[in-house]
Design a protein around this motif. Structure first.
Motif, PDB file in Angstrom:
ATOM      1  N   PRO A   1      -0.070  -6.804  -1.802  1.00  0.00           N
ATOM      2  CA  PRO A   1       0.420  -5.429  -1.879  1.00  0.00           C
ATOM      3  C   PRO A   1       1.171  -5.016  -0.619  1.00  0.00           C
ATOM      4  N   VAL A   2       2.239  -4.274  -0.817  1.00  0.00           N
ATOM      5  CA  VAL A   2       3.125  -3.865   0.274  1.00  0.00           C
ATOM      6  C   VAL A   2       3.408  -2.373   0.173  1.00  0.00           C
ATOM      7  N   TYR A   3       3.251  -1.665   1.282  1.00  0.00           N
ATOM      8  CA  TYR A   3       3.645  -0.256   1.343  1.00  0.00           C
ATOM      9  C   TYR A   3       5.146  -0.150   1.559  1.00  0.00           C
ATOM     10  N   VAL A   4       5.766   0.815   0.919  1.00  0.00           N
ATOM     11  CA  VAL A   4       7.190   1.084   1.107  1.00  0.00           C
ATOM     12  C   VAL A   4       7.323   2.447   1.786  1.00  0.00           C
TER      13      VAL A   4
ATOM     14  N   GLY B   1      16.690   4.333   5.584  1.00  0.00           N
ATOM     15  CA  GLY B   1      16.422   3.153   4.759  1.00  0.00           C
ATOM     16  C   GLY B   1      14.969   3.018   4.399  1.00  0.00           C
ATOM     17  N   LYS B   2      14.525   1.773   4.174  1.00  0.00           N
ATOM     18  CA  LYS B   2      13.164   1.495   3.717  1.00  0.00           C
ATOM     19  C   LYS B   2      12.535   0.389   4.560  1.00  0.00           C
ATOM     20  N   LEU B   3      11.235   0.571   4.838  1.00  0.00           N
ATOM     21  CA  LEU B   3      10.425  -0.437   5.505  1.00  0.00           C
ATOM     22  C   LEU B   3       9.386  -0.941   4.520  1.00  0.00           C
ATOM     23  N   TYR B   4       9.176  -2.249   4.511  1.00  0.00           N
ATOM     24  CA  TYR B   4       8.186  -2.853   3.615  1.00  0.00           C
ATOM     25  C   TYR B   4       7.067  -3.425   4.488  1.00  0.00           C
ATOM     26  N   ILE B   5       5.870  -2.849   4.371  1.00  0.00           N
ATOM     27  CA  ILE B   5       4.767  -3.140   5.285  1.00  0.00           C
ATOM     28  C   ILE B   5       3.582  -3.702   4.521  1.00  0.00           C
TER      29      ILE B   5
ATOM     30  N   ASP C   1       7.047   5.749  -0.356  1.00  0.00           N
ATOM     31  CA  ASP C   1       7.715   5.497  -1.632  1.00  0.00           C
ATOM     32  C   ASP C   1       6.755   4.686  -2.499  1.00  0.00           C
ATOM     33  N   THR C   2       7.186   4.342  -3.716  1.00  0.00           N
ATOM     34  CA  THR C   2       6.352   3.530  -4.608  1.00  0.00           C
ATOM     35  C   THR C   2       6.090   2.173  -3.989  1.00  0.00           C
ATOM     36  N   SER C   3       4.838   1.741  -3.992  1.00  0.00           N
ATOM     37  CA  SER C   3       4.469   0.460  -3.384  1.00  0.00           C
ATOM     38  C   SER C   3       4.942  -0.705  -4.243  1.00  0.00           C
ATOM     39  N   THR C   4       4.903  -1.913  -3.666  1.00  0.00           N
ATOM     40  CA  THR C   4       5.355  -3.101  -4.379  1.00  0.00           C
ATOM     41  C   THR C   4       4.520  -4.296  -3.921  1.00  0.00           C
ATOM     42  N   GLN C   5       5.024  -5.511  -4.151  1.00  0.00           N
ATOM     43  CA  GLN C   5       4.319  -6.722  -3.727  1.00  0.00           C
ATOM     44  C   GLN C   5       5.294  -7.732  -3.149  1.00  0.00           C
ATOM     45  N   ILE C   6       4.787  -8.573  -2.262  1.00  0.00           N
ATOM     46  CA  ILE C   6       5.510  -9.747  -1.819  1.00  0.00           C
ATOM     47  C   ILE C   6       4.492 -10.863  -1.657  1.00  0.00           C
ATOM     48  N   ASN C   7       4.821 -12.033  -2.209  1.00  0.00           N
ATOM     49  CA  ASN C   7       3.888 -13.163  -2.204  1.00  0.00           C
ATOM     50  C   ASN C   7       2.532 -12.769  -2.769  1.00  0.00           C
ATOM     51  N   ASN C   8       2.570 -11.946  -3.820  1.00  0.00           N
ATOM     52  CA  ASN C   8       1.360 -11.494  -4.518  1.00  0.00           C
ATOM     53  C   ASN C   8       0.435 -10.671  -3.629  1.00  0.00           C
TER      54      ASN C   8
ATOM     55  N   SER D   1       0.074  -4.327   3.332  1.00  0.00           N
ATOM     56  CA  SER D   1      -1.012  -3.347   3.359  1.00  0.00           C
ATOM     57  C   SER D   1      -2.269  -3.869   4.052  1.00  0.00           C
ATOM     58  N   GLU D   2      -2.416  -5.195   4.134  1.00  0.00           N
ATOM     59  CA  GLU D   2      -3.627  -5.747   4.738  1.00  0.00           C
ATOM     60  C   GLU D   2      -3.508  -5.897   6.252  1.00  0.00           C
ATOM     61  N   THR D   3      -2.365  -6.370   6.708  1.00  0.00           N
ATOM     62  CA  THR D   3      -2.199  -6.645   8.137  1.00  0.00           C
ATOM     63  C   THR D   3      -1.322  -5.638   8.860  1.00  0.00           C
ATOM     64  N   LEU D   4      -0.586  -4.819   8.108  1.00  0.00           N
ATOM     65  CA  LEU D   4       0.404  -3.874   8.629  1.00  0.00           C
ATOM     66  C   LEU D   4       1.604  -4.575   9.266  1.00  0.00           C
ATOM     67  N   ALA D   5       1.881  -5.802   8.868  1.00  0.00           N
ATOM     68  CA  ALA D   5       3.076  -6.499   9.338  1.00  0.00           C
ATOM     69  C   ALA D   5       4.300  -5.983   8.588  1.00  0.00           C
ATOM     70  N   LEU D   6       5.396  -5.779   9.300  1.00  0.00           N
ATOM     71  CA  LEU D   6       6.666  -5.477   8.649  1.00  0.00           C
ATOM     72  C   LEU D   6       7.177  -6.751   7.999  1.00  0.00           C
ATOM     73  N   THR D   7       7.345  -6.743   6.674  1.00  0.00           N
ATOM     74  CA  THR D   7       7.782  -7.929   5.949  1.00  0.00           C
ATOM     75  C   THR D   7       9.277  -7.920   5.658  1.00  0.00           C
ATOM     76  N   SER D   8       9.873  -6.718   5.615  1.00  0.00           N
ATOM     77  CA  SER D   8      11.292  -6.601   5.304  1.00  0.00           C
ATOM     78  C   SER D   8      11.751  -5.193   5.635  1.00  0.00           C
ATOM     79  N   ALA D   9      13.045  -5.033   5.889  1.00  0.00           N
ATOM     80  CA  ALA D   9      13.625  -3.710   6.094  1.00  0.00           C
ATOM     81  C   ALA D   9      15.057  -3.722   5.579  1.00  0.00           C
ATOM     82  N   VAL D  10      15.421  -2.667   4.877  1.00  0.00           N
ATOM     83  CA  VAL D  10      16.779  -2.491   4.372  1.00  0.00           C
ATOM     84  C   VAL D  10      17.231  -1.109   4.810  1.00  0.00           C
ATOM     85  N   PHE D  11      18.339  -1.036   5.554  1.00  0.00           N
ATOM     86  CA  PHE D  11      18.699   0.261   6.129  1.00  0.00           C
ATOM     87  C   PHE D  11      20.201   0.358   6.368  1.00  0.00           C
ATOM     88  N   ASN D  12      20.661   1.590   6.560  1.00  0.00           N
ATOM     89  CA  ASN D  12      22.072   1.893   6.789  1.00  0.00           C
ATOM     90  C   ASN D  12      22.207   2.786   8.009  1.00  0.00           C
TER      91      ASN D  12
END
Length: 429
Positions: free
Chosen positions: A257-260, A276-280, A248-255, A282-293
């Motif tokens: 870049p995050v893959y969606v 749902g969506k996973l927010y990863i 999906d369209t990428s975004t940011q967290i704590n300035n 982009s530098e470390t590949l850590a999962l930062t957030s997830a929203v799902f049903n």
């Protein structure tokens, strides 16, 4: 006569159990002594989109250089208690899709603070990230790097937990607790433990018609949304083939870049699974957030996932099962910060024309934590099948939580609390 019924999984529903019980009595609230503390300063406010002035829910607010923080409620409001020794520090406000903001605590007012965040969008290439040429490969790489990205030290976390049940739009039950989480390292297969420090509740069974509903699992349900620690409840390396992943369209967290990544169950699988969506990161590949049903289209199958036992004349099925987990980062490592579950059920009585709709919400936010300090772990140890309302004797005044950070109540809950306290005042007079 009492009849009980439950919500039950290798899926998350199996660890989130609902109890349906015929009403036989009305419970009354009891007072609990309040804590008095003068070691903290309290700040209230709201976090808003700088352009639209839209309230921003689930924004993280942390005291820089510490593990102390809170989170905004669904209306963007927050309450932060700052120890006096940290009054010279900054707070850091962050949320997915917005630029991080730092504010010196000395600049804050006691009340009515308005913190404006700017939208921050970043376009990222969806290929060749750590060798990931498609979304599923990216998710596999994320799951494979949990030992590198997440804290692998023992931690004792203090958390605030709230659980509400509504019939239609009216609050019928409210429970809150301060708990401690004996958080195991992410590489460790041992489950986390939870102990109860203090709690309060109020239940108005008259609003629940002829059924009382209780949540079994309590804080554990919110804790198990930590899909990095508990992938077996959602998905892991072994069952990714049951899902379809896409960028999906990428975004940011704590300035940063995050893959969606979007995910949904494959069309060949008829069992209720998640989407749902996973927010990863982009530098470390850590999962930062997830929203799902959970897919609840099949009423019978999804009901079997949740309901263990119920009155024979009642048909119960979920119409919504939504989940959220957010992680925070410190010193380059991520840890569980917030979990939220919202469940909506329809209850049909046989031979009755109208049905009832009940909504249950449970959320938990980590407000402080210490590494490798087992002496900090205290309180009554809870079992994963705990029913919080049965561990709590009554309600209390607004100063009940003392120095602990909590999630600011939403307006509807706040009004319910005010009504409860007025009843307590009349009872004492």
């Amino acid at each position: 006569m009492k009849t009980t019924s439950y919500i039950k999984s290798s899926l998350l529903p199996y660890v989130t159990t609902l109890v349906f019980m015929f009403i036989t009595c009305i419970t009354s609230a009891q007072t609990v002594n309040s804590d008095q503390t003068q070691s903290n300063n309290e700040f209230k406010g709201i976090v808003l989109d700088s352009k639209t002035r839209t309230p921003l829910a689930y924004a993280d607010i942390n005291i820089n250089g510490t593990h102390i923080g809170t989170i905004t409620n669904n209306e963007g409001e927050f309450l932060l208690k700052v120890p006096i020794v940290y009054m010279d520090k900054n707070i850091v406000v962050s949320i997915l899709g917005y630029e991080k903001k730092e504010i010196n605590i000395s600049e804050l007012k006691k009340d009515n603070n308005k913190i404006l965040l700017d939208v921050s969008l970043t376009e990222l290439s969806s290929i060749n990230v750590y060798g990931a040429k498609n979304a599923e490969a990216l998710v596999r790489a994320t799951l494979n790097r949990k030992n590198e990205n997440y804290y692998n030290e023992h931690a004792v976390m203090t958390a605030f937990y709230r659980e509400t049940i509504k019939k239609r739009n009216r609050n019928a039950s409210l429970s809150e607790a301060i708990i401690q989480i004996n958080k195991q390292p992410y590489y460790n297969l041992k489950n986390d433990e939870i102990s109860l420090i203090k709690s309060r509740k109020s239940t108005d069974y008259s609003r629940l018609d002829t059924l009382a509903i209780k949540l079994q699992g309590g804080p554990f349900s919110a804790l198990y949304t930590d899909m990095v620690k508990y992938p077996e409840y959602i998905f892991d390396i072994n069952n990714l083939s049951q899902y379809v992943f896409s960028f999906d369209t990428s975004t940011q967290i704590n300035n940063r870049p995050v893959y969606v990544v979007n995910f949904k169950q494959s069309i060949n699988n008829k069992q209720p699974l998640y989407y749902g969506k996973l927010y990863i990161d982009s530098e470390t590949l850590a999962l930062t957030s997830a929203v799902f049903n959970l897919n609840v289209e099949d009423k019978q199958l999804s009901s079997e996932l949740f309901v263990r036992k119920k009155p024979r004349k009642v048909i119960v099925y979920p119409t919504e099962a939504s989940y959220r987990v957010d992680y925070r980062t410190k010193n380059g490592k991520w840890y569980y910060g917030y979990g939220n579950i919202q469940l909506t059920f329809k209850v049909n009585w046989k031979n009755k024309l109208f049905n009832s709709v009940y909504t249950l919400n449970s959320e938990m936010a980590v407000t402080d934590w210490k590494l490798n300090d087992t002496s900090a772990y205290q309180g009554e140890k809870l079992k994963p099948n705990v029913i919080l309302t049965e561990k709590t004797s009554g309600f209390a005044d607004p100063k009940f939580w003392g120095e602990y950070n909590i999630i600011e109540p939403e307006k509807s809950i706040e009004n319910a609390i005010k009504k409860i306290n007025k009843k307590l005042e009349r009872a004492d007079s």
